[in-house]
Design a protein around this motif. Structure first.
Motif, PDB file in Angstrom:
ATOM      1  N   LEU A  21       0.985  -1.333  -0.203  1.00 58.20           N
ATOM      2  CA  LEU A  21       0.190  -0.015  -0.206  1.00 58.20           C
ATOM      3  C   LEU A  21       1.296   1.264   0.057  1.00 58.20           C
ATOM      4  CD1 LEU A  21      -3.158  -1.691   2.712  1.00 58.20           C
ATOM      5  CD2 LEU A  21      -3.508  -0.405  -0.032  1.00 58.20           C
ATOM      6  N   SER A  54      -0.322  17.665  -5.927  1.00 65.12           N
ATOM      7  CA  SER A  54      -0.191  18.231  -6.904  1.00 65.12           C
ATOM      8  C   SER A  54      -2.091  19.278  -7.013  1.00 65.12           C
ATOM      9  CB  SER A  54      -0.736  17.416  -8.728  1.00 65.12           C
ATOM     10  OG  SER A  54       0.210  16.821  -8.304  1.00 65.12           O
ATOM     11  N   ALA A  55      -3.102  19.112  -6.703  1.00 64.69           N
ATOM     12  CA  ALA A  55      -4.226  19.423  -6.630  1.00 64.69           C
ATOM     13  C   ALA A  55      -3.809  20.988  -5.910  1.00 64.69           C
ATOM     14  CB  ALA A  55      -5.234  19.099  -5.732  1.00 64.69           C
ATOM     15  N   TRP A  90      -1.064  22.288  -5.149  1.00 57.95           N
ATOM     16  CA  TRP A  90       0.260  23.110  -5.910  1.00 57.95           C
ATOM     17  C   TRP A  90      -0.571  24.241  -6.947  1.00 57.95           C
ATOM     18  CZ3 TRP A  90       2.008  24.204 -10.461  1.00 57.95           C
ATOM     19  CH2 TRP A  90       2.691  24.788 -10.690  1.00 57.95           C
ATOM     20  N   THR A  91      -2.008  23.309  -7.561  1.00 57.99           N
ATOM     21  CA  THR A  91      -2.452  24.134  -8.900  1.00 57.99           C
ATOM     22  C   THR A  91      -3.091  25.492  -7.250  1.00 57.99           C
ATOM     23  OG1 THR A  91      -2.400  22.631 -10.082  1.00 57.99           O
ATOM     24  CG2 THR A  91      -4.376  24.072 -10.016  1.00 57.99           C
ATOM     25  N   THR A 118       0.565   3.201  -3.023  1.00 54.89           N
ATOM     26  CA  THR A 118      -0.315   3.323  -3.347  1.00 54.89           C
ATOM     27  C   THR A 118      -0.503   5.519  -3.214  1.00 54.89           C
ATOM     28  OG1 THR A 118      -1.439   1.871  -3.908  1.00 54.89           O
ATOM     29  CG2 THR A 118      -3.189   3.536  -3.871  1.00 54.89           C
ATOM     30  N   VAL A 119      -0.405   5.508  -1.513  1.00 54.03           N
ATOM     31  CA  VAL A 119      -0.157   6.555  -0.460  1.00 54.03           C
ATOM     32  C   VAL A 119       0.615   7.640  -0.905  1.00 54.03           C
ATOM     33  CG1 VAL A 119      -0.045   6.565   1.429  1.00 54.03           C
ATOM     34  CG2 VAL A 119      -0.987   4.618   1.572  1.00 54.03           C
ATOM     35  N   ILE A 142       0.821  12.858  -3.782  1.00 56.30           N
ATOM     36  CA  ILE A 142       2.272  13.188  -4.314  1.00 56.30           C
ATOM     37  C   ILE A 142       1.475  13.543  -5.597  1.00 56.30           C
ATOM     38  CG2 ILE A 142       4.069  13.601  -6.103  1.00 56.30           C
ATOM     39  CD1 ILE A 142       5.470  12.351  -3.627  1.00 56.30           C
ATOM     40  N   CYS A 143       0.878  12.945  -6.384  1.00 59.89           N
ATOM     41  CA  CYS A 143       0.477  13.093  -7.652  1.00 59.89           C
ATOM     42  C   CYS A 143      -0.807  13.791  -7.527  1.00 59.89           C
ATOM     43  CB  CYS A 143       0.361  12.152  -8.365  1.00 59.89           C
ATOM     44  SG  CYS A 143       2.337  11.199  -8.872  1.00 59.89           S
ATOM     45  N   PHE A 144      -2.076  13.251  -6.775  1.00 60.17           N
ATOM     46  CA  PHE A 144      -2.774  13.960  -6.124  1.00 60.17           C
ATOM     47  C   PHE A 144      -3.410  14.828  -5.547  1.00 60.17           C
ATOM     48  CE2 PHE A 144      -4.288   9.502  -8.981  1.00 60.17           C
ATOM     49  CZ  PHE A 144      -4.888  10.181  -9.372  1.00 60.17           C
ATOM     50  N   TYR A 145      -3.246  14.493  -4.258  1.00 57.67           N
ATOM     51  CA  TYR A 145      -3.069  15.876  -3.401  1.00 57.67           C
ATOM     52  C   TYR A 145      -2.340  16.784  -3.642  1.00 57.67           C
ATOM     53  CZ  TYR A 145      -6.645  12.700  -1.914  1.00 57.67           C
ATOM     54  OH  TYR A 145      -8.473  12.239  -2.401  1.00 57.67           O
ATOM     55  N   VAL A 177       1.646   7.605  -4.453  1.00 57.35           N
ATOM     56  CA  VAL A 177       0.644   8.374  -5.060  1.00 57.35           C
ATOM     57  C   VAL A 177       0.290   9.294  -5.080  1.00 57.35           C
ATOM     58  CG1 VAL A 177      -0.351   7.953  -7.519  1.00 57.35           C
ATOM     59  CG2 VAL A 177       1.732   6.936  -7.161  1.00 57.35           C
ATOM     60  N   MET A 178      -0.895   9.223  -4.058  1.00 57.38           N
ATOM     61  CA  MET A 178      -2.352   9.291  -4.056  1.00 57.38           C
ATOM     62  C   MET A 178      -1.572  11.166  -3.227  1.00 57.38           C
ATOM     63  SD  MET A 178      -4.385   7.607  -4.840  1.00 57.38           S
ATOM     64  CE  MET A 178      -5.805   9.247  -4.561  1.00 57.38           C
TER      65      MET A 178
END
Lengths: 316, 288
Positions: free
Chosen positions: A40, A54-55, A57-58, A43-44, A49-52, A46-47
């Protein structure tokens, strides 16, 4: 497993599982395993860094003066003020609501109607279903191009009707700045109605037989039974459908790119296209981030109340 | 015949009429595109795309496949087709594998914070691509493989993770827990239980997941446009470039043939897999 059950599985079970009472209901016998944690971990990560990450950051960049390159000095709501003074964004944002309301109403109406029709023990149901569901297999790019050709004044419907002898026939909505957005609604309904039909049909098939027996005993006509008894029972499912379409509307991008490319001018632009254009063609990171944040906010505004009420319903 | 009887009869006729009309509305675009792709270029201009081809020919299909032009590149859509296949196979295999293992770990083992991870996955599925595209581009550029085949594959696996994990998690959570317990008593560990107990039970859900990912990745446009790079441009991106080229005479017969060729793989999957397809589509409806 009936068609469409998986959506119920995904949404409802998920909500139930993440709801308040779960922790204690969790399986007491499950063993710990180092390997499970190791599996896991990515998965954690990736979620996070890449999802939360990145969001986040934007969202942060949308509150800076970033232009060509990201800048990190906080500047409050400046980007948003400029964004909502940009004519193109105002059109795109307004279009989202116009497209959304019409698309939701049209898709929900047609999808539910088709589900009810198929629920009336129709012969050749499989054939009808095949016709109604195939658009779902087709990409929005192909869908958009196809409808662009069909509605094109020079080769499509207008050309065809004129060829039949009705020379004054005009149907040029796709080429008119004040009408192009409605042609997107048509393509959207064409593409999505099958999905709503499948979900609603699964719901209709799940209705208790006893209720239908009672309806027959009372001698209520079928159409009234659907309108006043059966469909009101399926209201939670319809709400799920509305939420699904609404999220798809906020996210829509490919369809408008292929069908009108936002035109004529930017009259049929949508937020999704605005963000991509500003980010990758005009290289205006600040404006793109602000617009993307508005998209995120729109999705949250749809999802948050939905999740809240679903959880409340579950825990009741 | 009683009045009620004839009324019911009229109702039945109306019902079928409505269904048939709707099916016509649904099939017209496809029929129009098929008809146009079988015509010659002059025929499309002279008549409309609604007319039937006078002498059907596959010339436009051959041209679309081998020599349709994107700007100055005239390699035909078979280039995009091969790119899409190269992207598709590893992306689907990896994302289904990642989803099934994640779902298994979340449902069958005691992991602290499993609920939070699931909530994070669920909400992650709602985030519009546009919100995280730019940061992802930056991340991939920093790592040094932006605009490559591995990059677009990684992105597909990434965006598939929430829905795939939850799909498998919910499926495995429905299995009786005695299975894992018994296997553990026999001394089996995490991977042995996964391979020998879980996977044999997962055939249906594996099919659903594979179909969902295959159609989703094949039909993707935005991610391919941003992350694949010119060399690996998927078929949808190439198709849109071909069809929106504004230079020269627009060859509608070639463009429609290219569109059909692009739509064909998921359509075949749909016609072959039927119910599995619908299940996958409804489960994945939050994606994007």
């Amino acid at each position: 497993m009936p068609v469409g059950r998986s959506i119920a599985v995904l949404w409802r079970d998920q909500l139930a599982a993440t709801g308040a009472g779960v922790a204690r209901a969790a399986r007491p016998y499950r063993a710990r395993s180092l390997m499970a944690k190791l599996v896991l971990a990515p998965t954690v990560l990736v979620m996070l860094i890449c999802f939360y990450g990145s969001a986040f950051w934007t969202v942060y960049i949308s509150m800076t003066r970033s232009f060509l390159l990201p800048a990190y000095a906080f500047a409050g709501g400046e980007q948003y003020v400029r964004l909502f003074h940009t004519p193109r964004w105002r059109v795109a944002y307004g279009n989202m609501f116009l497209f959304g309301v019409l698309d939701i109403m049209g898709t929900l109406f047609l999808g539910t109607l088709l589900a009810v029709l198929l629920d009336r023990r129709v012969r050749f149901e499989g054939v009808f279903r095949t016709f109604l569901l195939y658009p779902l297999a087709i990409s929005f790019i192909v869908t958009g191009l196809t409808w662009q050709w069909v509605l094109s004044p020079t080769i499509g419907l207008q050309h065809f009707v004129r060829g039949l002898g009705w020379n004054g026939f005009v149907f040029d909505w796709i080429a008119r700045p004040d009408r192009a957005i409605y042609t997107l609604v048509l393509a959207g309904i064409w593409h999505q109605s099958g999905l709503i039909m499948a979900i609603m049909l699964a719901g209709l098939r799940g209705v208790d037989r006893e209720i239908w027996r009672a309806i027959r005993v009372e001698g209520i006509p079928a159409w009234r039974a659907y309108l006043h008894i059966i469909l009101p029972m399926l209201r939670p499912l319809m709400v799920t459908c509305v939420v699904l379409i609404a999220i798809a509307v906020v996210k829509s991008y490919d369809l408008v790119v292929a069908m009108t490319n936002g035109g004529p001018g930017f009259s049929s632009d949508l937020p999704g296209k605005f963000v991509v254009d500003f980010e990758f063609e005009r290289a205006n990171i600040g404006q793109a981030s602000a617009a993307a944040t508005v998209m995120l906010g729109s999705v949250l505004a749809i999802v948050a109340p939905y999740l809240y009420f679903e959880l409340a319903r579950k825990n009741r | 015949m009683t009045a009620a009887g004839s009324q019911a009869r009229i109702g039945r006729i109306g019902l079928y009429a409505l269904l048939i009309w709707t099916c016509l509305f649904f099939s017209i675009p496809l029929l129009v595109v098929i008809a146009t792709s079988l015509k010659t270029s002059d025929e499309v201009r002279a008549f409309s795309i609604f007319s039937l081809p006078a002498s059907p020919s596959l010339a436009a299909w051959v041209k679309a496949w081998f020599s349709a032009c994107t700007g100055l590149n005239c390699g035909g859509v078979h280039v995009g087709f091969l790119n899409s296949v190269r992207i598709l196979i590893p992306s689907v295999a990896l994302s289904v594998f990642a989803g099934s293992v994640t779902g298994y770990a979340l449902s069958q083992w005691r992991v602290r914070g499993a609920n939070i991870i699931m909530l994070a996955l669920l909400l992650g599925a709602f985030i519009p691509y546009q919100v995280i595209l730019y940061p992802l581009v930056k991340i991939f550029s920093t790592v040094g493989f932006y605009s490559t085949l591995p990059c677009i594959i990684a992105v597909h696996v990434l965006f598939g993770l929430p829905v795939m994990s939850l799909l498998f998690r919910n499926f495995y959570a429905g299995l009786p827990e005695e299975l894992v317990k018994a296997a553990r008593i026999d001394g089996a560990g995490f991977w042995r239980i996964f391979v020998w107990v879980m996977l044999p039970l997962s055939v249906n859900i594996l099919i659903v997941a594979t179909i969902l990912q295959t159609t989703g990745i094949w039909n993707d446009y935005l991610l391919g446009l941003i992350f694949a790079g010119r060399e690996n441009m998927p078929m949808t991106v190439q198709l849109n470039a071909i069809s929106t080229t504004s230079t020269g005479i627009i060859e509608y017969n070639v463009n429609t043939a290219a569109a059909l060729l692009t739509a064909l793989p998921p359509l075949i999957i749909y016609f072959v897999s039927g119910r599995y397809f619908v299940r996958g589509i409804t489960a994945g409806a939050v994606k994007g």
